[in-house]
Design a protein around this motif. Structure first.
Motif, PDB file in Angstrom:
ATOM      1  N   LEU A 284       0.835  -1.199   0.000  1.00  0.00           N
ATOM      2  CA  LEU A 284       0.000   0.000   0.000  1.00  0.00           C
ATOM      3  C   LEU A 284       0.875   1.257   0.000  1.00  0.00           C
ATOM      4  O   LEU A 284       1.630   1.510  -0.927  1.00  0.00           O
ATOM      5  N   THR A 285       0.792   2.061   1.052  1.00  0.00           N
ATOM      6  CA  THR A 285       1.536   3.322   1.073  1.00  0.00           C
ATOM      7  C   THR A 285       3.043   3.115   1.140  1.00  0.00           C
ATOM      8  O   THR A 285       3.821   4.040   0.884  1.00  0.00           O
ATOM      9  N   SER A 286       3.486   1.898   1.509  1.00  0.00           N
ATOM     10  CA  SER A 286       4.925   1.630   1.581  1.00  0.00           C
ATOM     11  C   SER A 286       5.551   1.504   0.209  1.00  0.00           C
ATOM     12  O   SER A 286       6.785   1.428   0.096  1.00  0.00           O
ATOM     13  N   TRP A 287       4.726   1.467  -0.812  1.00  0.00           N
ATOM     14  CA  TRP A 287       5.292   1.403  -2.157  1.00  0.00           C
ATOM     15  C   TRP A 287       6.173   2.624  -2.451  1.00  0.00           C
ATOM     16  O   TRP A 287       7.159   2.516  -3.193  1.00  0.00           O
ATOM     17  N   LEU A 288       5.824   3.748  -1.866  1.00  0.00           N
ATOM     18  CA  LEU A 288       6.642   4.940  -2.112  1.00  0.00           C
ATOM     19  C   LEU A 288       8.054   4.730  -1.585  1.00  0.00           C
ATOM     20  O   LEU A 288       9.043   5.078  -2.246  1.00  0.00           O
ATOM     21  N   THR A 289       8.160   4.129  -0.395  1.00  0.00           N
ATOM     22  CA  THR A 289       9.474   3.873   0.176  1.00  0.00           C
ATOM     23  C   THR A 289      10.249   2.878  -0.680  1.00  0.00           C
ATOM     24  O   THR A 289      11.443   3.063  -0.961  1.00  0.00           O
ATOM     25  N   VAL A 290       9.571   1.814  -1.103  1.00  0.00           N
ATOM     26  CA  VAL A 290      10.237   0.781  -1.888  1.00  0.00           C
ATOM     27  C   VAL A 290      10.719   1.344  -3.228  1.00  0.00           C
ATOM     28  O   VAL A 290      11.868   1.146  -3.636  1.00  0.00           O
ATOM     29  N   LEU A 291       9.832   2.037  -3.924  1.00  0.00           N
ATOM     30  CA  LEU A 291      10.191   2.535  -5.246  1.00  0.00           C
ATOM     31  C   LEU A 291      11.243   3.638  -5.171  1.00  0.00           C
ATOM     32  O   LEU A 291      12.087   3.767  -6.069  1.00  0.00           O
ATOM     33  N   THR A 292      11.204   4.424  -4.113  1.00  0.00           N
ATOM     34  CA  THR A 292      12.265   5.419  -3.932  1.00  0.00           C
ATOM     35  C   THR A 292      13.609   4.734  -3.769  1.00  0.00           C
ATOM     36  O   THR A 292      14.632   5.166  -4.329  1.00  0.00           O
ATOM     37  N   THR A 293      13.610   3.652  -2.992  1.00  0.00           N
ATOM     38  CA  THR A 293      14.853   2.891  -2.791  1.00  0.00           C
ATOM     39  C   THR A 293      15.362   2.315  -4.101  1.00  0.00           C
ATOM     40  O   THR A 293      16.554   2.416  -4.426  1.00  0.00           O
ATOM     41  N   LEU A 294      14.468   1.704  -4.856  1.00  0.00           N
ATOM     42  CA  LEU A 294      14.884   1.113  -6.126  1.00  0.00           C
ATOM     43  C   LEU A 294      15.388   2.180  -7.102  1.00  0.00           C
ATOM     44  O   LEU A 294      16.314   1.946  -7.873  1.00  0.00           O
ATOM     45  N   GLN A 295      14.759   3.363  -7.066  1.00  0.00           N
ATOM     46  CA  GLN A 295      15.220   4.447  -7.933  1.00  0.00           C
ATOM     47  C   GLN A 295      16.647   4.828  -7.610  1.00  0.00           C
ATOM     48  O   GLN A 295      17.487   5.001  -8.508  1.00  0.00           O
TER      49      GLN A 295
END
Length: 1181
Positions: free
Chosen positions: A196-207
């Motif tokens: 859910l909202t943790s996708w922002l954290t994950v995708l920021t990390t992958l970026q």
């Protein structure tokens, strides 16, 4: 210790790591026990759910803090991997138990461990929804030396969360970071729906990982597949430029030695395990491929980079298994990342394109539920396309156009709303003022039209609007590309176009024609109007049925409510073509004009009268007014100096070019008034429309521009021509009456006041042939007189250089110019009409007079001064004049006995017109007066035969004879030979003589007096005019003979008139007076010869003497044959008294032979006088 009963702990318990190991084991067992409870819940023991949630709620803060400390302190790869496994389990449990704070904190811990120390937390702390973790994560650098560095990045992702000092510092990735990365990917692949909202954290990390590892794209086309049917994904290149394979991290599913850094259980992140949880989601391929392997991590960093790239790709692919809510969270997270990149780009720093690429990939793999995510995703991409940063805008435009194209080609639904939803982002790109965005938009639409144009249905308005959105900043290439697409629509897809789209197509055509970037496109667009018009005309029945009231067809077009929607389509075409007719480019104006009037001529028969009303008042007249204003206000300066050799001098100024447009528009509207007369007569304000058009033509005719004035006259003529099957209505007679007034006004203002070229005059005269048949019953002799004045002026207008060339190349074989021929035809039509309509004969008197006047003009202008330039003289009218005179005689012969002719003064006017003809013999050098004068001798008997009572007629007749026989001007005419025609002189006197003897008692005394004076003057021509008698010898004798006949044989009153009449110099005309004059001449001659015998006798004295001797002989012969009662007393005595004077001349020296012959004849006349005639009564004086 309990088992051994020992008091001291074993040796291993004394080691520093024992307590840590025992604590980790406890923590791991606790987490695994929670996982076991979760499995029981899945098996159906739902009562355990609350227990699990309570356990997590009470334990996760301490548990997460402990695991974070252990993870920070771990230097062993297997331990690190185990800790990461427990964190993954904790994140999945918290997500399934809906503990958002626990999930976010746990994911944050993993992500911070993925990134280098002192960097990750600063970047990621703003990505969680509840602020910082209750147990802040801190890293020290004490263990950096104990960790193997596997990759060094030159910089970090530009971020608003980092201070400037960290923006360009190198960063290092250790094995611990790579293991944490592996765990993050496993979490996303297996339990992405709980993030859910943790996708922002994950995708920021992958970026950030992709940026640090150098996984960056070089071009926006790198991630676009060559075939539109295949959903493509990112193709990445390392910063060094080398290509990286997308699947270089496959490995066997065997166990991996723990010493290599990864345990078997932690590294086997199979996609198959995720696929099993996805259920029946289609498009997800089950596979046994690994996200990564431990075999290459120790020696080959490229394997990790490749595996990272592949893992991110698989993450995107598995998004198809996410529910709608999770998918929105993923898109929202990527949108936030992209928004940050856009903000960074505003500060002129290179932004990350990770989010834009992943948004495209997310959209491509989820096309089966496109309506779920379409709006938020495309709205953000539209914002990216508006960005000023070129590279960011390039990627954004490529992403949205490719996504729209793929969605349209993939979607097979019949739902019209879905089609509009898919195309709407492409349509909104039109508002972005960047050519690169517009280019990609058109390329995408072109592919859509080629592949699926026949299935767009209600989306056609959007497609057409996209093509028609043309702005001044667009390049020529963009305009051509857009027009090629639009050509495809018009030529191939018109039959499948919804009827409501036709107005959009018409507007798009007009936009292409109005654009200024590419002239050829404008001209071709105007040509497409024909395609649309033909389609409408050929399919009118189907279109009329399909145009329901709810379809808006040019609703902004003002007009009558009675105009149907189908007619409004035509009005829309006409109005837009009319607007193009005033374009600033001459070629566009010309092409639009031709298309407009051709379309009206070919297809307007289906319009009703209300539509025709709108055509006239909202299309044609505004067009004519605008063109006229533009022409008058146009510049007279030369244009296009560089290409002046390619522009004819007649078009080298803006005013001349607008004049051409004015000409074409006038002629086009005139043709409509002619061909569509029947339809136009049904409109409400036809008289008003006709009067207004007449005003435009009149303004054009009286203008100073020769081209416009001539075209206005030709348009006037064209508008008067009615179709062959047209029957004129009586109630429309005011149209012709007003036309006549305008016609006469043009003649007065242009021809009479200023003159005009020959072509203009010819066109003006030709119009009469079309006006007269309609107005013949309304015209009066005064109207004909007005026309006569103008036509007469036409013949007197000198030639211009252009007119001279037209005369040279257009004069017919019979010597008549086109102008003269048209004038003759005009009068011939009028004369012929009187044969079928006797009431029109009242119009003939001014016609006859004018035809005679043309003859007079002909003889006066037949002798141009030799050497005078042709363009400065009046055209020769000799042949025309003779032709008119003959025609006038034929008419005069028919009507000379009509009552209205006798009551009028027409004969007097005819004679006045003949006078210049008769007097021209002394001016013409060619003798052309003879043929015209011969018509006078034919006309006078006709007029006299009607016994005119007007004294003016007889006065004019006498003046005509005097002007013909005698000339009182300077003596130049005597040296010319053309005037000498003694037979014509005798013919004139014979005509007068015949009138005197044939009309006894009818002729007025004044006329008889003038005739006697003429005969007397002719008999004394030498004395009165100083002409050599030998040149008019026969004429003199005939005049003297006629005079004697008047005295001795004429009417009863003629002798008295002769006896009483005196000449202008006071000398009497009676016989006795003549005898006295003869005797004086004889005596003077005798005295002159006696005193001048040594010199030759003057020629004029010989002629005078010869004339006197002949007159004496003639007088004696006439007196012998006369009635004795008509001979005055003393006449014979005076004649006998002259005899000695005659005899005295015989002996004079040097008598000329001609005198001897005349003297002999005179003496021989006395043979009967040597004795008194027995029948004569002698009277003494």
């Amino acid at each position: 210790m309990e088992l051994t009963d020992e008091q001291k702990p074993p040796n291993f318990a004394n080691s520093e790591s024992y307590g840590v190991a025992i604590s980790f084991a406890c923590l791991s067992d606790f987490v695994l026990s929670l996982v076991h409870i979760e499995k029981e819940i899945q098996d159906g023991q739902q009562e355990e759910a609350e227990v699990l949630k309570q356990l997590l709620s009470s334990s996760w803060p301490g548990l997460l803090a402990a695991l974070n400390l252990l993870l920070e302190a771990s230097i062993d790869d297997s331990i690190t991997e185990s800790i990461c496994e427990r964190l993954v389990d904790l994140a999945m449990l918290s997500g399934k138990s809906s503990l958002q704070q626990c999930r976010e904190a746990t994911v944050l811990s993993l992500c911070v461990a993925t990134l280098p120390p002192h960097y990750g937390y600063a970047v990621l702390k703003g990505t969680i929804g509840h602020g910082e973790s209750p147990h802040p994560i801190s890293y020290s650098e004490m263990d950096n030396g104990k960790q193997q560095v596997v990759h060094v990045g030159t910089s970090v992702v530009p971020s608003l969360a980092l201070p400037p000092s960290l923006q360009s510092t190198p960063v290092m990735l250790t094995k611990k970071n790579l293991l944490a990365t592996h765990s993050i990917l496993r979490l996303c692949l297996e339990s992405g729906e709980i993030l859910l909202t943790s996708w922002l954290t994950v995708l920021t990390t992958l970026q950030h990982l992709c940026w640090v590892c150098g996984i960056v794209s070089k071009s926006s086309t790198d991630f676009i597949a060559p075939h539109p049917s295949v959903h493509s994904h990112a193709k990445w290149k390392q910063s060094s430029g080398g290509s990286l394979p997308t699947s270089g991290c496959d490995s066997q599913s065997a166990s991996i030695n723990s010493t290599s850094g990864f345990s078997a259980g932690a590294s086997k992140l199979r996609v198959s395990s995720s696929a099993e949880k996805l259920g029946g989601r289609k498009n997800l391929k089950r596979t046994n491929r690994f996200v990564g392997s431990s075999g290459g991590m120790t020696g080959d960093v490229a394997d990790f980079v490749s595996c990272l790239s592949h893992g991110v790709m698989r993450l995107i692919e598995t998004s198809v298994a996410l529910d709608d809510v999770s998918l929105h969270h993923v898109i929202n997270a990527l949108t936030n990342l992209s928004q940050e990149a856009m903000e960074i780009a505003y500060s002129n720093r290179e932004p990350s394109l990770f989010a834009v690429v992943k948004l495209l990939e997310i959209g491509l793999v989820n096309l089966d539920r496109v309506e779920i995510y379409w709006r938020p995703l495309t709205n953000h991409l539209l914002g990216v396309c508006r960005h000023h940063h070129i590279r960011l805008r390039e990627w954004g435009s490529e992403a949205i156009t490719y996504l729209v194209k793929s969605a349209v080609l993939h979607e097979d639904t019949e739902d019209e709303n879905v089609h509009q939803l898919l195309l709407s982002p492409l349509c909104e790109l039109s508002s972005i003022p960047h050519n690169d965005v517009r280019s990609k938009q058109l390329m995408a639409l072109s592919q859509i039209l080629h592949c699926k144009g026949d299935k767009l249905k209600s989306s056609w308005p959007l497609a057409i609007n996209i093509l028609g959105d043309i702005y001044d900043n667009h390049s020529e290439g963009l305009v051509r590309t857009a027009f090629q697409c639009f050509q495809l629509v018009v030529t191939d897809y018109l039959p499948v176009l919804p009827c409501g789209c036709i107005p959009h197509a018409i507007d798009a055509v007009a936009k292409f024609a109005r654009q200024k970037q590419e002239l050829n496109v404008s001209l071709s667009a105007i040509g497409l109007v024909w395609n649309i018009a033909d389609f409408l005309y050929q399919n009118r029945a189907i279109i009329m049925e399909s145009l329901t009231p709810d379809i808006s067809v040019f609703s902004d077009f003002s007009g009558f409510s009675e105009i149907s929607q189908f007619d409004r389509l035509w009005l829309g075409i006409y109005q837009r073509l009319g607007e193009l007719c005033i374009d600033e480019r001459p070629a566009v104006r010309k092409s639009s004009r031709e298309t407009l009037f051709s379309t009206i001529g070919a297809h307007s028969s289906i319009l009703n009268r209300f539509s025709w009303d709108s055509v006239m008042w909202q299309v044609l007249f505004p067009l004519l007014e605008a063109v006229e204003a533009s022409w008058k206000n146009a510049s007279c300066e030369r244009v296009d100096v560089k290409n002046s050799l390619f522009i004819h001098r007649s078009r080298n100024t803006a005013q001349k070019q607008w004049a051409e447009t004015q000409v074409l528009v006038l002629s086009g509207i005139a043709k409509i008034f002619s061909v569509k007369r029947k339809s136009l007569l049904e409109i409400r304000d036809f008289p008003k429309a006709w009067f207004l058009f007449l005003q435009f033509m009149q303004n054009g005719a009286i203008s100073n521009n020769k081209e416009v004035s001539l075209a206005a006259l030709k348009s006037f003529q064209e508008s008067l021509v009615a179709p062959q099957d047209f029957v004129e209505q009586a109630e429309r007679e005011e149209m012709w009456t007003r036309s006549w007034l305008v016609y006469c006004d043009i003649g007065r203002k242009v021809i009479c006041d200023h003159g005009a070229p020959q072509l203009f005059l010819t066109a003006y005269v030709t119009i009469f042939q079309y006006l007269f048949p309609a107005l013949k019953l309304k015209l009066t002799p005064d109207d004909i007189s007005t026309v006569n004045k103008v036509f007469s002026k036409c013949l007197r207008v000198p030639l211009t250089a252009e007119g001279a060339s037209s005369i040279i190349f257009s004069t017919s074989d019979n010597g008549v110019t086109p102008l003269q021929d048209q004038i003759y035809v005009a009068y011939d039509i009028l004369i012929n009409e009187t044969d079928s309509n006797p009431q029109l004969k009242v119009l003939l008197p001014p016609v006859i007079v004018q035809l005679i006047d043309f003859g007079a003009h002909a003889v006066l202008q037949s002798a141009n001064v030799q050497g005078t330039p042709l363009e400065s003289v009046v055209p020769n009218c000799m042949e025309f004049g003779v032709k008119c005179l003959k025609r006038s005689l034929s008419v005069l012969e028919r009507i000379c006995t009509e009552k209205f002719i006798l009551e009028s003064n027409m004969f007097s006017h005819c004679l006045k017109s003949f006078r210049p003809i008769l007097s021209s013999r002394f001016q013409s050098a060619e003798g052309s007066w003879r043929e015209c004068a011969s018509q006078f001798f034919l006309a006078v008997p006709l007029m006299v035969g009607s016994k005119p009572k007007s004294p003016e007629f007889w006065d004019e007749l006498a003046k005509c004879a005097q002007d013909f026989l005698f000339f009182t001007g300077n003596g130049e005419w005597m040296r010319k030979k053309a005037w000498k025609d003694e037979k014509m002189d005798v013919r004139m006197v014979a005509l007068l003589k015949e009138l005197v003897f044939r009309n006894d008692g009818f002729l007025p005394a004044s006329f008889l007096i003038e005739v006697v004076k003429i005969a007397h003057r002719g008999s004394c021509i030498n004395e009165y005019d100083g002409i050599n008698l030998f040149e008019r010898d026969e004429f003199v004798r005939f005049c003297f003979s006629s005079l004697l006949e008047f005295l001795l044989k004429g009417p009863s009153n003629i002798s008295e008139i002769v006896e009483m009449q005196v000449t202008d110099d006071g000398k009497k005309i009676a016989v006795l007076a003549l005898l006295h004059r003869f005797q004086n001449i004889l005596l003077n001659y005798k005295d002159y010869v006696n005193h001048n015998s040594h010199i030759p006798i003057q020629r004029h004295r010989l002629a005078e003497m010869n004339c006197v001797l002949q007159a004496i002989a003639l007088l004696i012969e006439n007196l012998k044959a006369a009635d004795p009662s008509r001979v005055a007393g003393g006449t014979w005595e005076h004649i006998i008294g002259i005899y000695p004077d005659l005899v005295a001349i015989v002996g004079l020296p040097g008598v000329d032979a001609s005198i001897s012959v005349a003297l002999r004849d005179a003496l021989m006349a006395y043979r009967d006088l040597l004795q008194r005639p027995p029948e004569a009564k002698y009277h003494k004086n």
